[in-house]
Design a protein around this motif. Structure first.
Motif, short mmCIF file in Angstrom:
data_model
loop_
_atom_site.label_atom_id
_atom_site.label_comp_id
_atom_site.label_asym_id
_atom_site.label_seq_id
_atom_site.Cartn_x
_atom_site.Cartn_y
_atom_site.Cartn_z
N ALA A 119 22.74 19.51 35.89
CA ALA A 119 24.14 19.07 35.79
C ALA A 119 24.47 18.01 36.85
O ALA A 119 25.16 17.01 36.56
CB ALA A 119 25.07 20.27 35.94
N LYS A 120 23.96 18.20 38.07
CA LYS A 120 24.27 17.27 39.15
C LYS A 120 23.52 15.94 39.02
O LYS A 120 23.96 14.91 39.55
CB LYS A 120 23.94 17.91 40.50
CG LYS A 120 24.87 19.06 40.87
CD LYS A 120 24.43 19.73 42.17
CE LYS A 120 25.32 20.92 42.50
NZ LYS A 120 24.85 21.63 43.73
N SER A 121 22.39 15.97 38.33
CA SER A 121 21.55 14.77 38.25
C SER A 121 22.16 13.67 37.39
O SER A 121 21.77 12.50 37.49
CB SER A 121 20.19 15.13 37.67
OG SER A 121 20.29 15.44 36.28
N GLY A 122 23.08 14.05 36.48
CA GLY A 122 23.67 13.08 35.57
C GLY A 122 22.83 12.82 34.33
O GLY A 122 23.19 11.99 33.50
N VAL A 123 21.70 13.55 34.18
CA VAL A 123 20.81 13.28 33.05
C VAL A 123 21.47 13.59 31.71
O VAL A 123 21.19 12.94 30.70
CB VAL A 123 19.48 14.06 33.21
CG1 VAL A 123 19.70 15.58 33.12
CG2 VAL A 123 18.45 13.61 32.18
N LEU A 124 22.37 14.57 31.68
CA LEU A 124 23.03 14.90 30.42
C LEU A 124 23.91 13.75 29.95
O LEU A 124 23.86 13.34 28.78
CB LEU A 124 23.86 16.18 30.57
CG LEU A 124 23.10 17.46 30.94
CD1 LEU A 124 24.05 18.64 31.04
CD2 LEU A 124 22.00 17.75 29.92
N GLU A 125 24.70 13.20 30.86
CA GLU A 125 25.56 12.08 30.50
C GLU A 125 24.73 10.83 30.20
O GLU A 125 25.04 10.07 29.27
CB GLU A 125 26.55 11.79 31.64
CG GLU A 125 27.60 12.87 31.86
CD GLU A 125 27.10 14.03 32.72
OE1 GLU A 125 27.89 14.95 32.99
OE2 GLU A 125 25.91 14.01 33.12
N GLN A 126 23.67 10.61 30.97
CA GLN A 126 22.86 9.40 30.80
C GLN A 126 22.12 9.40 29.47
O GLN A 126 21.94 8.34 28.86
CB GLN A 126 21.88 9.28 31.96
CG GLN A 126 22.54 9.00 33.30
CD GLN A 126 21.67 9.39 34.48
OE1 GLN A 126 20.48 9.68 34.33
NE2 GLN A 126 22.26 9.40 35.67
N THR A 127 21.69 10.55 29.01
CA THR A 127 20.95 10.64 27.75
C THR A 127 21.85 10.96 26.57
O THR A 127 21.41 10.87 25.42
CB THR A 127 19.87 11.73 27.83
OG1 THR A 127 20.50 13.01 28.08
CG2 THR A 127 18.86 11.44 28.93
N GLY A 128 23.09 11.36 26.85
CA GLY A 128 24.00 11.76 25.79
C GLY A 128 23.69 13.13 25.21
O GLY A 128 24.24 13.50 24.17
N LEU A 129 22.85 13.91 25.90
CA LEU A 129 22.46 15.23 25.41
C LEU A 129 23.45 16.30 25.83
O LEU A 129 23.93 16.30 26.97
CB LEU A 129 21.07 15.60 25.94
CG LEU A 129 19.89 14.87 25.31
CD1 LEU A 129 18.63 15.11 26.13
CD2 LEU A 129 19.67 15.35 23.87
N ALA A 130 23.75 17.22 24.93
CA ALA A 130 24.50 18.43 25.26
C ALA A 130 23.50 19.55 25.52
O ALA A 130 22.53 19.70 24.78
CB ALA A 130 25.43 18.81 24.12
N LEU A 131 23.73 20.32 26.58
CA LEU A 131 22.91 21.49 26.88
C LEU A 131 23.72 22.73 26.51
O LEU A 131 24.77 22.99 27.08
CB LEU A 131 22.54 21.53 28.37
CG LEU A 131 21.88 22.82 28.90
CD1 LEU A 131 20.65 23.21 28.10
CD2 LEU A 131 21.54 22.68 30.38
N VAL A 132 23.21 23.49 25.55
CA VAL A 132 23.91 24.65 25.02
C VAL A 132 23.12 25.92 25.34
O VAL A 132 21.90 25.96 25.19
CB VAL A 132 24.08 24.53 23.49
CG1 VAL A 132 24.82 25.75 22.93
CG2 VAL A 132 24.84 23.26 23.13
N GLY A 133 23.85 26.96 25.79
CA GLY A 133 23.25 28.28 25.91
C GLY A 133 22.29 28.45 27.07
O GLY A 133 21.35 29.25 26.97
#
Length: 382
Positions: A119-133
């Motif tokens: 979450a802190k790395s910014g990888v989710l926003e940078q890749t546009g990926l949602a992490l679920v569960g």
């Protein structure tokens, strides 16, 4: 032509044992066909937390198999690709895998430290990926991360419900045995904050994280003699404590928090030693077929699960997460770019007896915790 069963069902217990011991990276699926949508799971598959990653995968795949049998989503089948988490920078591993696999979503990562780092790395926003569960204990993990969607209640909610139950049952003194790591220390801090409002006194002791070295904790609880003992631990430590505490005459009510897999305790320490232990569950009990979600789960498990493995609560947690992800994908038309927005718009969405709601702006969409108990036959029942 005969329908081919999912891979998890075709693996024999002997083969799974070899895989668990193998010191090599492992993926469970071949490269997806162009018409498939890939859901990527990066999780521990070996070592002390390997079982958690595998149970998360199993619970998700039985639902994805059910969805695929009905035609998939927007004409696409779901491929769950599971990759062992590497030591070191998990965000870098995710960036590489995102380029290689082109997943539509991330699923079922394990551990507060891992998910917090992602979450802190910014990888989710940078890749546009949602992490679920993701399977984490703290609802504060990744707080504020736009693309993180948690489907299990946080520790604060869990401890609050547990202390309230103990207090209304007439219990005034509670012992807390916790692993000496970030998870256990957070449990201690929350319990200390909530105990006065629950009108219980608290005595606490710790033991070495990731171990079963609980003898000092057993002695402390026997000496302080609380009416109830709460275990904020993993399964191995909980099993060791229950067995040794009861063998030395401990009579307190014992309640384990949700990271303890209740169904495993009778297998580890026997039915007699585990009988009567209460376990907090953050998804509906796998035997409670009065809940539509559970009926669906059990029917799917019969078709796509493993005949020689009993369903676990971790599988049920993953099943809840998988249903949430699929609902989001349906609303997004299977589009990765629309998934986070679709999930954020889920408001009091009934997925079979429990609601999912991410509209409050927080990352936790499910508020559910209830107590079950291990009966004399080793079953965890409501």
């Amino acid at each position: 032509m005969k329908t081919r069963k999912p891979l998890i069902q075709r693996l024999s217990s002997q083969v799974r044992g070899l895989l668990a011991a193998a010191p090599v990276a492992l993926t469970f699926c071949s490269l997806p066909a162009a018409a498939d949508m890939t859901v990527l799971q990066v999780a521990p598959l070996f070592g002390p937390y390997g079982g958690t990653g595998w149970h998360m995968r199993t619970g998700a795949e039985i639902y994805f198999s059910e969805v695929n049998a009905r035609g998939g989503i927007a004409g696409q089948k779901i491929k769950l690709v599971t990759v062992p988490q590497e030591a070191g920078d998990v965000a870098a591993q995710l960036r590489t895998l995102n380029s290689q696999r082109q997943p539509v979503a991330l699923f079922g990562m394990v551990g507060d430290d891992t998910v917090g780092a992602v979450a802190k790395s910014g990888v989710l926003e940078q890749t546009g990926l949602a992490l679920v569960g993701a399977r984490v204990s703290s609802s504060q993990v990744g707080e504020g991360a736009r693309n993180l969607f948690l489907t299990r209640s946080g520790m604060n909610y869990e401890i609050e419900r547990l202390l309230k139950h103990l207090s209304t049952s007439g219990i005034k003194s509670v012992g807390l045995v916790y692993e000496d790591d970030a998870y256990g220390r957070e449990a201690l801090a929350i319990a200390q904050r909530l105990a006065p409002g629950s009108q219980v006194t608290l005595v606490a002791t710790s033991y070495l994280a990731g171990s079963a070295l609980v003898d000092t904790a057993v002695t402390k609880m026997l000496q302080s003699a609380p009416q109830a003992v709460v275990l904020a631990s993993q399964t191995a430590g909980a099993a060791a404590f229950v067995q040794r505490y009861r063998a030395q005459g401990g009579l307190a009510t014992i309640a384990a928090m949700s990271f303890v897999e209740g169904s495993a305790l009778p297998k580890i320490i026997g039915k007699a030693s585990s009988h009567g232990v209460a376990v907090v569950e953050v998804a509906p009990n796998t035997l409670n077929e009065s809940v539509p979600l559970v009926r669906d789960f059990r029917q799917a498990y019969k078709k796509y699960g493993l005949a020689d493995i009993e369903p676990s609560q971790t599988m049920m947690e993953a099943y809840v997460a998988a249903r949430t992800l699929v609902e989001g994908l349906k609303r997004a038309g299977g589009a990765k770019a629309k998934l986070a927005s679709a999930l954020s718009g889920m408001e009091k969405t009934d997925i079979g007896g429990i609601n999912v709601d991410f509209t409050d702006g927080h990352s936790v969409g499910v508020r559910f915790a209830e107590l079950a108990v291990i009966d004399r036959n080793g079953r965890v029942i409501r």
